[in-house]
Design a protein around this motif. Structure first.
Motif, PDB file in Angstrom:
ATOM      1  N   LYS A 113      24.206  48.813  41.464  1.00  0.00           N
ATOM      2  CA  LYS A 113      24.874  47.668  42.099  1.00  0.00           C
ATOM      3  C   LYS A 113      24.971  47.867  43.613  1.00  0.00           C
ATOM      4  O   LYS A 113      24.745  46.929  44.391  1.00  0.00           O
ATOM      5  CB  LYS A 113      26.272  47.489  41.515  1.00  0.00           C
ATOM      6  N   ASP A 114      25.313  49.092  44.023  1.00  0.00           N
ATOM      7  CA  ASP A 114      25.403  49.363  45.461  1.00  0.00           C
ATOM      8  C   ASP A 114      24.053  49.133  46.140  1.00  0.00           C
ATOM      9  O   ASP A 114      23.980  48.552  47.235  1.00  0.00           O
ATOM     10  CB  ASP A 114      25.851  50.807  45.704  1.00  0.00           C
ATOM     11  N   HIS A 117      23.315  45.444  46.575  1.00  0.00           N
ATOM     12  CA  HIS A 117      24.081  44.851  47.669  1.00  0.00           C
ATOM     13  C   HIS A 117      23.518  45.257  49.022  1.00  0.00           C
ATOM     14  O   HIS A 117      23.502  44.462  49.961  1.00  0.00           O
ATOM     15  CB  HIS A 117      25.558  45.227  47.538  1.00  0.00           C
ATOM     16  N   GLU A 118      23.042  46.504  49.123  1.00  0.00           N
ATOM     17  CA  GLU A 118      22.408  46.930  50.377  1.00  0.00           C
ATOM     18  C   GLU A 118      21.157  46.106  50.673  1.00  0.00           C
ATOM     19  O   GLU A 118      20.793  45.896  51.836  1.00  0.00           O
ATOM     20  CB  GLU A 118      22.045  48.413  50.285  1.00  0.00           C
ATOM     21  N   GLY A 120      20.918  42.993  49.933  1.00  0.00           N
ATOM     22  CA  GLY A 120      21.319  41.602  50.080  1.00  0.00           C
ATOM     23  C   GLY A 120      21.083  40.771  48.840  1.00  0.00           C
ATOM     24  O   GLY A 120      20.902  39.548  48.930  1.00  0.00           O
ATOM     25  N   PRO A 122      22.406  39.165  45.306  1.00  0.00           N
ATOM     26  CA  PRO A 122      23.694  38.805  44.703  1.00  0.00           C
ATOM     27  C   PRO A 122      23.854  39.350  43.285  1.00  0.00           C
ATOM     28  O   PRO A 122      22.915  39.368  42.490  1.00  0.00           O
ATOM     29  CB  PRO A 122      23.663  37.272  44.703  1.00  0.00           C
ATOM     30  N   THR A 123      25.070  39.801  42.958  1.00  0.00           N
ATOM     31  CA  THR A 123      25.425  40.254  41.611  1.00  0.00           C
ATOM     32  C   THR A 123      26.804  39.694  41.274  1.00  0.00           C
ATOM     33  O   THR A 123      27.486  39.111  42.122  1.00  0.00           O
ATOM     34  CB  THR A 123      25.490  41.792  41.529  1.00  0.00           C
ATOM     35  N   PRO A 125      30.789  40.248  40.684  1.00  0.00           N
ATOM     36  CA  PRO A 125      31.709  41.198  41.316  1.00  0.00           C
ATOM     37  C   PRO A 125      31.854  42.442  40.452  1.00  0.00           C
ATOM     38  O   PRO A 125      31.846  42.362  39.222  1.00  0.00           O
ATOM     39  CB  PRO A 125      33.023  40.415  41.420  1.00  0.00           C
ATOM     40  N   GLU A 188      32.697  44.869  35.615  1.00  0.00           N
ATOM     41  CA  GLU A 188      31.982  43.722  36.152  1.00  0.00           C
ATOM     42  C   GLU A 188      32.697  42.440  35.747  1.00  0.00           C
ATOM     43  O   GLU A 188      33.128  42.296  34.597  1.00  0.00           O
ATOM     44  CB  GLU A 188      30.541  43.685  35.631  1.00  0.00           C
TER      45      GLU A 188
END
Length: 370
Positions: A113-114, A117-118, A120, A122-123, A125, A188
């Motif tokens: 997940k990290d 996000h790096e 860009g 979307p996932t 929360p 999640e």
């Protein structure tokens, strides 16, 4: 390191002996490559079609050294290869595709997940959870309903606990951590999605990418049962899913094939759920509906050959044959539009993937869009 493709006659090492390795080995043979399978289990599906198999644990340094000396490139058919195994092979000079860093990210849900996000991407929360107290704090931030997943291992719904309004958090943590290899989970937020889709994307040594059309996946009981190709989504959603998959492949510096699992929300948003840096169950339909399957693409990528176009000539519905579903092979082989694939597994267990069947239809036959 030479950028020239490996010539026919070279040997591809495959870590893992399951059905994905089996179908990859068959694709490799078609292109003139030899395959050496490394698997802890004897009589694995891949060993039935590979000219050479090493049966040894993943921590057997001697067996890994011999394996590395016999192959020209190493790939995998599942992402949970121990990090120490990849390190041993690299130390012996083996060329690993995909690279070990991708495996390390994809076998740990929080790192995955990290990483997304790096890039860009979307996932839903999410929050890392290291105990029952952490879980309470994470739920305060994310809300309920949510799902608690083991950070490592866990697939087909294993190591996952749904948390509803009345769920006891201590019991949820115990249920998850009791099956996990380490006391870490990822909470999640539950996504109110319209359907689940995936894109199988390939990236070659030269950086080119190719992606198959997004497909819809149906998971009753958390196990993939059916894939519909193409997914019943409109052009904008399909283009967004394709672009996300390619962005991930480029951002990770992938060499090989990757399955990107996504949720499509009711308002058309596309959120990435999980990554699998190897051929994917939802791409099995490409064996029969495309000139070049996901397995051929994977072989092309890891050997340095140019990628083939990821086109389809037919629409398809792929059904996994779980457990005794495979006993229906007699009736399936009589269906004119059905293509049967059995994996040669000796032991039948409920929910075990024993094979699959793909039913073809003329391109454009599947109507309906989200």
């Amino acid at each position: 390191m030479s950028s020239d493709p490996l010539p026919p006659g070279s040997t591809i090492g495959i870590l893992g002996g399951g059905q994905l390795g089996r179908m990859s080995a068959m694709a490799a043979a078609q292109l003139g490559y030899r395959v050496h399978v490394y698997a802890p289990q004897a009589d694995s599906p891949a060993s039935h079609v590979a000219p050479r198999t090493t049966v040894a644990p993943y921590d057997d340094a001697g067996a890994l050294t011999s394996f590395a000396a016999d192959v020209d490139v190493v790939t995998c058919e599942f992402e949970n290869v121990p990090a120490a195994t990849a390190e041993t092979l690299e130390n012996q000079g083996a060329l690993l595709r995909p690279r070990p860093g991708i495996l390390a990210a994809c076998q740990h849900r929080r790192r995955e997940k990290d990483t997304l996000h790096e890039l860009g991407v979307p996932t839903a929360p999410y929050a890392a959870v290291h105990g029952a107290d952490d879980l309470i704090s994470a739920l305060d931030a994310i809300g309920r309903p949510a799902v608690l997943k083991a950070a490592r291992m866990g697939y087909d719904g294993k190591g996952q606990v749904a948390i509803e309004a009345g769920t006891d958090t201590a019991a949820a943590w115990e249920a998850m951590s009791g099956t996990a290899p380490e006391p870490e989970g990822v909470l999640e937020g539950m996504v109110d999605f319209a359907l689940e889709v995936s894109v199988v994307v390939a990236r070659g040594v030269d950086g080119t990418t190719a992606a198959y059309v997004p497909v819809e996946n149906r998971h009753p009981g958390h196990v993939l049962a059916r894939t519909v190709a193409p997914a019943p989504v409109g052009p904008a959603v399909a283009e967004r899913a394709d672009a996300i998959a390619r962005r991930i492949a480029v951002g990770l510096d992938l060499v090989g094939v990757m399955g990107v699992e996504m949720f499509v929300t009711k308002d058309g948003e596309v959120l990435v759920n999980e990554l699998a840096p190897r051929p994917h169950n939802s791409g099995h339909w490409t064996l029969d509906a495309c000139p070049a399957s996901q397995f051929e693409q994977h072989v092309r990528a890891v050997t340095g050959l140019p990628l083939a176009p990821a086109q389809r000539h037919s629409d398809a519905v792929m059904d996994n044959l779980l457990g005794h579903d495979a006993d229906r092979w007699r009736e399936i082989v009589h269906e004119p539009n059905a293509r049967l694939h059995l994996y040669g597994k000796a032991e039948v267990r409920p929910g075990r993937k024993m094979g699959h069947v793909t039913r073809l239809a003329p391109k454009g036959a599947h109507g309906g869009e989200l």
